[in-house]
Design an enzyme around this catalytic site. Sequence first.
Site, PDB file in Angstrom:
ATOM      1  CG  ASN A 152      -6.691  -2.394  -0.381  1.00 28.42           C
ATOM      2  OD1 ASN A 152      -5.599  -1.886  -0.549  1.00 28.42           O
ATOM      3  ND2 ASN A 152      -6.966  -3.156   0.668  1.00 28.42           N
ATOM      4  CB  SER A 175      -0.972   0.005   1.187  1.00 29.01           C
ATOM      5  OG  SER A 175      -2.005  -0.917   0.955  1.00 29.01           O
TER       6      SER A 175
END
Length: 400
Positions: free
Chosen positions: A191, A92
């Site tokens: 996400n 991430s």
Amino acid sequence: MLAFAAGLAPAAAAHAAPHSPAAAAPPQQAPAHAPDAAALERALAAATAAGAPGAMARFTGPGGRVLTRTTGVRDRGSGAAMDVGARFRIGSVTKTFSAVVLLQLVDEGRLGLDDPVGRHLPGLLPDDRITVRHLLAHRSGLADYTEAMFARTVPGFEAVRNKVFEPRELVRLSLREPRTNEPGAAYAYSNTNFVVVGMLIEKASGRSVGEEYRRRIIGPLRLRDTAYVHPATAIRGRHVRGYLHPDEPGRLVDSTEQTASWAQAAGTMISAPADLNTFVSALLGGRLLPAPLLEAMLAATPTDAAGTRFYGLGLRRYDLSCGVPVYGHTGTVQGYYTYAFATRDGRRSLAAMANTSNRGQANTALGGTLEAAFCGAKAAAPRSGRGSSVPVEADLPERG
């Protein structure tokens, strides 16, 4: 530190809308502290003791100072020692790259932070109140499709490791789940938000997201070990192998090779510590965004009850025990935990990695590198609500 290409500083004009009323202004920079090399070693050792085969950290400071530490192995099969020059999946931390590219497009007038997403991607989302800013701040209310995808960690991974997704498929998976909140009402990490950010980048630029990373960040900053290789499965050159813990006691799963297509612009990039140092230092040093958009990125809302962790626009802020706020992102992808953070002026940065995942204790231990690097001997003893003893926020569902 690598030299920056001439002409990298963006134009002064910006198109940022006013900050959300809920956003807190960034704190003033606290006095700098020398890094504590012994504490850095202890944090890495704690990560390996908690289940990571190896771990490493690279700190950069004023005057070209570089401090590196490694422990354990980067490859369990060969026994090769951890190597601070090796590449790995950054998970991430990709989100910060994506946010920078999208904000550069905002600066160019291709879209606005408070534009409804539906204005640019008609029919993609069911709620026209969701804005570009909501995506970047994780305040859209869109469910995180990875919760269901990786409800069972290893079987979920094996089901997708060689699969190639279209971004719209991932959005559809999210829309099968209940929304987490009304648009703008609350922070909820997902996400899905950054899958849509990737789609916006491609729509606004007319180029692939990988090409935009190369044109706008990788090339100008000369990040030689950074790449968006989707959907290729291999990590080229010298690299760290990643090891995934199963939910139940059992053998580690080598998760190095995968398409990472399930992550797209939310978590598919590969990099190395020196490149991550350069990237976060350039961002916080004002070399990638004009001041108004960097300030918009930094304006953050709390994500924990203790008020020590915050999220801005594709950027985390951690307020450390010595009063130093640091900015960057954490990364979790199967087999790898990553931290990439810098001080507000960009003059000090840290990149740290442990080659495991689904092992929250190892991730929390690795987080201790932040205190060691930025607080040094001034780091407070771990206590509730402060310091490295606090479990980090998960970028992916974790059972271990």
